[in-house]
Design a protein around this motif. Structure first.
Motif, PDB file in Angstrom:
ATOM      1  N   LEU A  72     -56.327  -8.201  66.873  1.00 11.03           N
ATOM      2  CA  LEU A  72     -55.665  -7.067  67.527  1.00 11.03           C
ATOM      3  C   LEU A  72     -56.579  -5.888  67.803  1.00 11.03           C
ATOM      4  O   LEU A  72     -56.128  -4.863  68.306  1.00 11.03           O
ATOM      5  N   GLY A  73     -57.877  -5.994  67.471  1.00 12.05           N
ATOM      6  CA  GLY A  73     -58.788  -4.924  67.844  1.00 12.05           C
ATOM      7  C   GLY A  73     -59.327  -4.144  66.677  1.00 12.05           C
ATOM      8  O   GLY A  73     -59.342  -4.595  65.527  1.00 12.05           O
ATOM      9  N   ALA A  74     -59.764  -2.919  66.954  1.00 10.16           N
ATOM     10  CA  ALA A  74     -60.457  -2.076  65.977  1.00 10.16           C
ATOM     11  C   ALA A  74     -59.527  -1.620  64.861  1.00 10.16           C
ATOM     12  O   ALA A  74     -58.354  -1.329  65.086  1.00 10.16           O
ATOM     13  N   GLY A 126     -56.545  -5.591  71.519  1.00  8.34           N
ATOM     14  CA  GLY A 126     -56.299  -7.019  71.567  1.00  8.34           C
ATOM     15  C   GLY A 126     -54.818  -7.262  71.808  1.00  8.34           C
ATOM     16  O   GLY A 126     -54.056  -6.318  71.958  1.00  8.34           O
ATOM     17  N   PRO A 127     -54.403  -8.510  71.865  1.00  2.00           N
ATOM     18  CA  PRO A 127     -55.162  -9.747  71.669  1.00  2.00           C
ATOM     19  C   PRO A 127     -55.884 -10.249  72.929  1.00  2.00           C
ATOM     20  O   PRO A 127     -56.797 -11.052  72.840  1.00  2.00           O
ATOM     21  N   LEU A 128     -55.453  -9.773  74.107  1.00  8.15           N
ATOM     22  CA  LEU A 128     -56.095 -10.123  75.372  1.00  8.15           C
ATOM     23  C   LEU A 128     -56.451  -8.837  76.097  1.00  8.15           C
ATOM     24  O   LEU A 128     -55.600  -7.944  76.233  1.00  8.15           O
ATOM     25  N   VAL A 129     -57.690  -8.730  76.554  1.00 14.24           N
ATOM     26  CA  VAL A 129     -58.141  -7.498  77.208  1.00 14.24           C
ATOM     27  C   VAL A 129     -58.812  -7.841  78.534  1.00 14.24           C
ATOM     28  O   VAL A 129     -59.600  -8.788  78.621  1.00 14.24           O
ATOM     29  N   VAL A 130     -58.468  -7.058  79.555  1.00 19.99           N
ATOM     30  CA  VAL A 130     -59.058  -7.205  80.885  1.00 19.99           C
ATOM     31  C   VAL A 130     -59.990  -6.030  81.123  1.00 19.99           C
ATOM     32  O   VAL A 130     -59.632  -4.878  80.882  1.00 19.99           O
ATOM     33  N   TRP A 131     -61.187  -6.329  81.583  1.00 21.38           N
ATOM     34  CA  TRP A 131     -62.109  -5.269  82.010  1.00 21.38           C
ATOM     35  C   TRP A 131     -62.531  -5.564  83.437  1.00 21.38           C
ATOM     36  O   TRP A 131     -62.964  -6.666  83.753  1.00 21.38           O
TER      37      TRP A 131
END
Length: 359
Positions: A354-356, A173-178
């Motif tokens: 922020l993710g895992a 995170g906080p922003l993720v591009v796939w």
């Protein structure tokens, strides 16, 4: 696409038993992906806010067993054995077996729980499968201590994607591009990457209130919906539009143009549901109260010069997005007005995360 980097060559350690617990979040896409090809390759790139409070906590006990040709696991969801969930998880393990051959050496006992209702449009498959992927990578790290954190996160995203495309965006995170995109450095169809550019302060610590309009099972699953894009008359134009919107939102996130953000995010949400309306067979996942909330948000925004906006996933629930400096006013609006359109007046306040997290 080079996937050989994710096939372990040498596993130096011997582990008889191990237990790992991970908390991984859901995410909410700002630019949506709808349509994919095998194996779980998106037809367009997408970008999402990683959430914080909507998460899955998964524990996996690994017990050394006789090597077999079939993955052996038991699955417990919120304290109860869930046989109906097992086929999807078994399919996931079959897809990742090439990259995690050690799973044939262990009996796995999986215990999972959500902080939000399952199958209600809050991307439970994203948080659930990313949590399993992180547990697998924790075992792989024990078997091969030389693995780096960056590699672990990248492979976990790669594995999670094979179970649920959006799960690839729930590792960080906080922003993720796939999805591979020429304007996003390092982006890939194989795994999610953190948005690589500096984000304007207005988009930091963004708020997301999730209004639970309908907590029931969706009438059409996301998997079925994705497949209906294969012969969709507007599919190619939609994929082009989404990639163009990702370039636009990249610039918006950097320059802080919040009015443009509101317009693009709402347009993306409505376009996603427009693709459902124009599929064959066609279907509607929005409910009457979804539309009531949208109209209330538009009215509130106009009357209060607010930057509140909405987005939708593949379901009836509404994600209300707003900057932190409007938190008190918008929360009051939700509690005094919008809550009346929620099933049993239930909603979840969330923020960008922020993710895992290893537990």
């Amino acid at each position: 696409m080079n996937t050989t980097q994710f096939i372990p060559e040498i596993l130096s350690e011997k582990i008889e038993k191990a237990t790992f617990t991970w908390q991984t979040p859901s995410n909410i896409a700002l630019v949506k992906y709808w349509g994919k090809s095998n194996p779980q390759i998106p037809k367009n790139a997408s970008i999402s806010f990683t959430l914080n409070n909507c998460h899955t906590i998964t524990t996996i006990d690994f017990l050394k067993s006789e090597n077999s040709e079939k993955v052996d696991f038991d699955l417990f969801f919120e304290g109860k054995e869930k046989e109906e969930f097992k086929p999807k998880i078994a399919e996931f393990f079959n897809r990742v077996a090439k990259y995690c051959p050690y799973i044939f050496d262990y009996k796995m006992i999986i215990k999972s729980e959500n902080s939000f209702p399952h199958s209600s449009g809050i991307a439970s498959s994203a948080s659930g499968l990313s949590a399993i992927a992180m547990c697998l990578m924790s075992l792989e790290k024990e078997l091969n201590p030389d693995l780096s954190k960056d590699f672990i996160n990248q492979k976990a995203s790669f594995l999670a994607r094979l179970g649920s495309g959006s799960a690839s965006r729930s590792i960080e995170g906080p922003l993720v591009v796939w999805g591979a995109h020429p304007e996003i450095e390092g982006s890939s169809d194989l795994f999610g990457v953190q948005f690589p550019y500096e984000v304007h302060p207005v988009f930091k610590n963004y708020q997301d209130a999730i209004l639970l309009v309908d907590k029931g099972e969706k009438v059409v699953s996301s998997t079925v919906g994705h497949n209906l894009m294969h012969n969709h008359p507007y599919a190619e134009n939609r994929f082009t539009q989404a990639n163009e919107n990702l370039e636009k939102i990249s610039n918006i996130l950097q320059n802080g143009d919040i009015k443009a953000f509101v317009n693009l995010v709402e347009s993306e949400a409505l376009t996603l549901h427009a693709m459902m309306l124009t599929s064959n067979p066609y279907f509607i996942l929005m409910k009457p109260n979804t539309l009531e909330i949208i109209n209330k948000i538009w009215k509130y925004r106009a009357e209060n010069e607010s930057n509140i906006c909405f987005t939708l996933d593949a379901g009836a629930n509404v994600h209300v997005l707003y900057p932190e400096n409007e938190k008190d006013a918008v929360n009051k609006f939700i509690e005094e007005d919008l809550v009346n359109y929620c099933q049993k007046k239930q909603y979840i306040y969330d923020t960008v995360g922020l993710g895992a997290v290893k537990k």
